[in-house]
Scaffold this motif. Sequence first.
Motif, short mmCIF file in Angstrom:
data_model
loop_
_atom_site.label_atom_id
_atom_site.label_comp_id
_atom_site.label_asym_id
_atom_site.label_seq_id
_atom_site.Cartn_x
_atom_site.Cartn_y
_atom_site.Cartn_z
N VAL A 14 -74.34 11.96 28.86
CA VAL A 14 -73.07 11.21 28.98
C VAL A 14 -73.34 9.84 29.60
O VAL A 14 -72.86 8.82 29.12
N ALA A 15 -74.15 9.80 30.67
CA ALA A 15 -74.48 8.53 31.33
C ALA A 15 -75.15 7.57 30.35
O ALA A 15 -74.82 6.37 30.30
N GLY B 49 -67.65 0.32 31.63
CA GLY B 49 -67.78 -0.23 32.98
C GLY B 49 -67.70 0.79 34.11
O GLY B 49 -67.90 0.46 35.27
N SER B 50 -67.42 2.05 33.77
CA SER B 50 -67.32 3.09 34.81
C SER B 50 -68.70 3.33 35.44
O SER B 50 -69.70 3.42 34.74
N LYS B 51 -68.71 3.45 36.75
CA LYS B 51 -69.97 3.74 37.45
C LYS B 51 -70.17 5.25 37.48
O LYS B 51 -69.21 6.00 37.61
N VAL B 52 -71.42 5.68 37.36
CA VAL B 52 -71.72 7.11 37.30
C VAL B 52 -72.50 7.55 38.53
O VAL B 52 -73.49 6.92 38.91
N ILE B 53 -72.03 8.65 39.14
CA ILE B 53 -72.78 9.32 40.22
C ILE B 53 -73.14 10.71 39.69
O ILE B 53 -72.26 11.47 39.28
N ILE B 54 -74.43 10.99 39.67
CA ILE B 54 -74.90 12.32 39.24
C ILE B 54 -75.00 13.21 40.47
O ILE B 54 -75.57 12.83 41.48
N LEU B 55 -74.42 14.41 40.36
CA LEU B 55 -74.57 15.43 41.41
C LEU B 55 -75.42 16.55 40.84
O LEU B 55 -75.14 17.03 39.74
N THR B 56 -76.45 16.95 41.55
CA THR B 56 -77.33 17.96 40.99
C THR B 56 -77.85 18.92 42.05
O THR B 56 -77.91 18.58 43.23
N THR B 57 -78.23 20.13 41.59
CA THR B 57 -78.93 21.06 42.48
C THR B 57 -80.42 20.97 42.20
O THR B 57 -81.23 21.58 42.88
N PHE B 58 -80.79 20.20 41.15
CA PHE B 58 -82.18 20.15 40.71
C PHE B 58 -82.87 18.86 41.15
O PHE B 58 -82.51 17.79 40.71
N ALA B 59 -83.91 18.99 41.97
CA ALA B 59 -84.67 17.81 42.40
C ALA B 59 -85.84 17.60 41.44
O ALA B 59 -86.99 17.54 41.82
N ARG B 60 -85.52 17.51 40.14
CA ARG B 60 -86.58 17.35 39.13
C ARG B 60 -86.85 15.87 38.90
O ARG B 60 -85.92 15.12 38.59
N PRO B 61 -88.12 15.44 39.01
CA PRO B 61 -88.43 14.02 38.88
C PRO B 61 -88.03 13.42 37.54
O PRO B 61 -87.59 12.28 37.47
N ARG C 38 -84.74 9.63 34.23
CA ARG C 38 -83.77 9.39 33.15
C ARG C 38 -82.48 8.78 33.69
O ARG C 38 -81.89 7.89 33.09
N ALA C 39 -82.05 9.27 34.86
CA ALA C 39 -80.81 8.77 35.47
C ALA C 39 -80.93 7.29 35.80
O ALA C 39 -80.02 6.50 35.53
N VAL C 40 -82.06 6.90 36.37
CA VAL C 40 -82.28 5.48 36.71
C VAL C 40 -82.26 4.63 35.46
O VAL C 40 -81.62 3.57 35.41
N ILE D 14 -93.66 23.48 30.90
CA ILE D 14 -93.98 22.64 32.08
C ILE D 14 -93.09 21.41 32.10
O ILE D 14 -92.49 21.05 33.11
N ALA D 15 -92.99 20.74 30.93
CA ALA D 15 -92.21 19.50 30.84
C ALA D 15 -90.72 19.75 31.07
O ALA D 15 -90.04 18.95 31.71
N GLU D 16 -90.21 20.87 30.57
CA GLU D 16 -88.78 21.21 30.77
C GLU D 16 -88.52 21.50 32.25
O GLU D 16 -87.51 21.08 32.80
N GLU D 17 -89.42 22.23 32.87
CA GLU D 17 -89.27 22.58 34.29
C GLU D 17 -89.22 21.34 35.16
O GLU D 17 -88.46 21.26 36.13
N LYS D 18 -89.99 20.31 34.81
CA LYS D 18 -90.00 19.08 35.60
C LYS D 18 -88.94 18.08 35.14
O LYS D 18 -88.78 17.01 35.73
N GLY D 19 -88.20 18.43 34.08
CA GLY D 19 -87.16 17.54 33.59
C GLY D 19 -87.69 16.35 32.82
O GLY D 19 -87.04 15.33 32.68
#
Length: 200
Positions: free
Chosen positions: A65-66, A75-87, A92-94, A193-198
């Motif tokens: 979506v982002a 123009g809407s700003k996006v804040i992602i909330l997650t339980t996953f600290a995947r690099p 991707r978010a950045v 491996i790649a899916e686990e790390k995002g």
Amino acid sequence: MIRLFIAEDQRMLLGALGSLLDLEKDMTVIGQALNGEEALKAILKLEPDVCIMDIEMPVRSGLDVAEALMQKGCGSKVIILTTFARPGYFERAVKAGVHGYLLKDGEIDDLADAIRKCVKGKRVFSPELTFNMIRDENPLTVREQEILRLAALGKTTKDITLELYLSQGTVRNYISEIIQKLDAKNRTEAASIAEEKGWI
């Protein structure tokens, strides 16, 4: 008044977030969605100031979506909330231009504060997430990610060649390189491996 939109696939959490943020004197929740597709349509229509989005949602992820909002010049700003600290997710978010990337286990006051900062044009990222990103960078090129994503869907080398207009030899070389980079035994393990790390 800061106009908020919340997308979260867990109903209870969606309701709780909406109620708590509505209590803030300078905020109002103008819409909610339980999946990414609903969220994208509603955000484009309502044009909220800030969208608070879960990553892992049905139909489209918060990152999908982002990325779509950025492509459409919303123009809407996006804040992602997650339980996953995947690099890989953070990376991707950045790239998708999000203004905030926070862990779900934070305080509601911290989230409200982050929303205010984002409205002023600042970017707010959880320190744990940025540390993981530095420590564990994605070694795959964009093309390698694309090929591994297709392999993870169960596509054969022949399927991938047809889809990406590459020769079978080229696809085999890419897969061999991917397996080596991820120190995997085969393409299935590499995809896991790649899916686990995002990363895909």
